[in-house]
Design a protein around this motif. Structure first.
Motif, short mmCIF file in Angstrom:
data_model
loop_
_atom_site.label_atom_id
_atom_site.label_comp_id
_atom_site.label_asym_id
_atom_site.label_seq_id
_atom_site.Cartn_x
_atom_site.Cartn_y
_atom_site.Cartn_z
N LEU A 290 0.87 -1.15 0.01
CA LEU A 290 0.15 0.17 -0.13
C LEU A 290 0.89 1.25 0.15
O LEU A 290 0.40 2.32 -0.77
CB LEU A 290 -1.20 0.04 1.17
CG LEU A 290 -1.88 -1.04 1.26
CD1 LEU A 290 -2.88 -1.17 2.56
CD2 LEU A 290 -2.85 -0.82 0.02
N VAL A 291 1.96 1.30 0.76
CA VAL A 291 2.80 2.51 0.77
C VAL A 291 3.43 2.66 -0.56
O VAL A 291 4.17 3.72 -0.60
CB VAL A 291 3.81 2.56 1.92
CG1 VAL A 291 3.03 2.48 3.29
CG2 VAL A 291 4.79 1.29 1.94
N ALA B 292 1.39 6.51 4.43
CA ALA B 292 1.60 5.41 5.55
C ALA B 292 0.25 4.46 5.38
O ALA B 292 -0.86 4.65 4.78
CB ALA B 292 1.23 6.09 7.18
N ALA B 293 0.56 3.08 6.00
CA ALA B 293 -0.55 2.19 6.02
C ALA B 293 -0.67 1.48 7.30
O ALA B 293 0.60 1.12 7.85
CB ALA B 293 -0.56 1.27 4.79
N HIS C 212 10.60 0.18 13.62
CA HIS C 212 11.39 1.38 13.26
C HIS C 212 10.44 2.37 12.72
O HIS C 212 9.16 2.26 12.46
CB HIS C 212 12.35 0.80 12.12
CG HIS C 212 13.14 -0.31 12.88
ND1 HIS C 212 14.11 -0.11 13.68
CD2 HIS C 212 13.06 -1.86 12.68
CE1 HIS C 212 14.75 -1.36 14.19
NE2 HIS C 212 13.98 -2.35 13.15
N ALA C 213 11.10 3.32 11.97
CA ALA C 213 10.55 4.41 11.40
C ALA C 213 9.61 4.01 10.24
O ALA C 213 8.30 4.39 10.05
CB ALA C 213 11.19 5.52 10.79
N ALA C 214 10.21 3.04 9.44
CA ALA C 214 9.29 2.62 8.29
C ALA C 214 8.45 1.43 8.50
O ALA C 214 7.45 1.07 7.88
CB ALA C 214 10.25 2.50 7.12
N SER C 215 8.64 0.77 9.59
CA SER C 215 7.96 -0.80 9.87
C SER C 215 7.75 -1.09 11.24
O SER C 215 8.86 -0.92 11.86
CB SER C 215 8.89 -1.81 9.19
OG SER C 215 8.18 -2.95 9.31
N ALA C 216 6.69 -1.13 11.70
CA ALA C 216 6.41 -1.38 13.02
C ALA C 216 5.10 -2.24 13.36
O ALA C 216 4.32 -2.45 12.37
CB ALA C 216 6.03 -0.10 13.82
N GLY C 217 4.99 -3.06 14.42
CA GLY C 217 3.82 -3.76 14.80
C GLY C 217 3.52 -3.65 16.33
O GLY C 217 4.50 -3.14 17.17
N ALA C 218 2.28 -4.05 16.45
CA ALA C 218 1.95 -4.34 17.77
C ALA C 218 0.99 -5.46 18.24
O ALA C 218 0.41 -5.86 17.36
CB ALA C 218 1.11 -2.80 18.32
N ARG C 219 0.97 -5.89 19.45
CA ARG C 219 -0.23 -6.88 19.69
C ARG C 219 -0.78 -6.60 21.06
O ARG C 219 0.09 -6.00 22.16
CB ARG C 219 0.65 -8.22 20.13
CG ARG C 219 0.02 -9.31 20.54
CD ARG C 219 0.85 -10.39 20.67
NE ARG C 219 0.12 -11.85 20.70
CZ ARG C 219 0.51 -13.03 21.01
NH1 ARG C 219 1.86 -13.03 20.88
NH2 ARG C 219 -0.04 -13.87 21.32
N ALA D 147 5.33 2.98 6.60
CA ALA D 147 5.40 4.26 5.96
C ALA D 147 6.51 4.57 5.25
O ALA D 147 7.71 3.90 5.02
CB ALA D 147 5.53 5.21 7.23
N ASN D 148 6.47 5.27 4.27
CA ASN D 148 7.51 5.86 3.23
C ASN D 148 7.69 7.38 3.25
O ASN D 148 8.75 7.70 2.73
CB ASN D 148 6.98 5.41 2.02
CG ASN D 148 5.99 6.09 1.27
OD1 ASN D 148 5.41 7.01 1.85
ND2 ASN D 148 5.43 5.92 0.14
N ALA D 149 7.05 7.99 4.12
CA ALA D 149 7.35 9.43 4.67
C ALA D 149 8.40 9.64 5.56
O ALA D 149 8.37 9.21 6.70
CB ALA D 149 6.01 10.34 5.11
N PRO D 150 9.51 10.16 5.37
CA PRO D 150 10.51 10.57 6.32
C PRO D 150 9.98 11.13 7.52
O PRO D 150 10.53 10.79 8.48
CB PRO D 150 11.52 11.34 5.52
CG PRO D 150 11.15 11.51 4.03
CD PRO D 150 9.50 11.01 4.04
N SER D 151 8.88 11.91 7.51
CA SER D 151 8.51 12.65 8.85
C SER D 151 7.91 11.77 9.73
O SER D 151 7.55 12.08 10.86
CB SER D 151 7.63 13.77 8.22
OG SER D 151 6.52 13.23 7.81
N LEU D 152 7.32 10.48 9.33
CA LEU D 152 6.70 9.60 10.08
C LEU D 152 7.63 8.59 10.94
O LEU D 152 8.58 8.06 10.16
CB LEU D 152 5.61 8.76 9.31
CG LEU D 152 4.66 9.58 8.82
CD1 LEU D 152 3.83 8.80 7.79
CD2 LEU D 152 3.82 10.29 9.69
#
Length: 96
Positions: free
Chosen positions: A3-4, A11-12, A52-59, A28-33
């Protein structure tokens, strides 16, 4: 991640429910996120979150979000929680 890559998508955030837990994945692909930071703010207290800035997860255990009797009500509960908590962490106004 797909999607990004689309035009005008910065962001997605997607989620799914498995065995009583809510799983959130963000890209995300936006440097500000900073998706890792956003997910830690939004979901870190309720469960576990990181990345990380571009890739993250939660449970997050669904029981933390409230009581739901059916699969449909669990999905609705999860959708509202993801929307509300993520938008609040990103400082984006939301109604409801």
């Amino acid at each position: 991640e797909f999607l990004v890559r689309l035009e005008c998508v910065d962001a997605a955030v997607v989620f799914g429910i498995l065995r009583g837990d809510l799983f959130i994945s963000a890209r995300a692909n936006a440097p500000s996120l900073d998706m890792g930071r956003l997910l830690r703010i939004a979901f870190g207290r309720a469960g576990s979150a990181g990345g990380h800035a571009a890739s993250a997860g939660a449970r997050v255990p669904l029981e933390v979000l409230g009581r739901a009797q059916t699969d449909e009500s669990r999905s609705e509960l999860a959708m509202r929680a993801v929307r509300r908590l993520y938008l609040r962490a990103a400082n984006i106004p939301c109604e409801g």
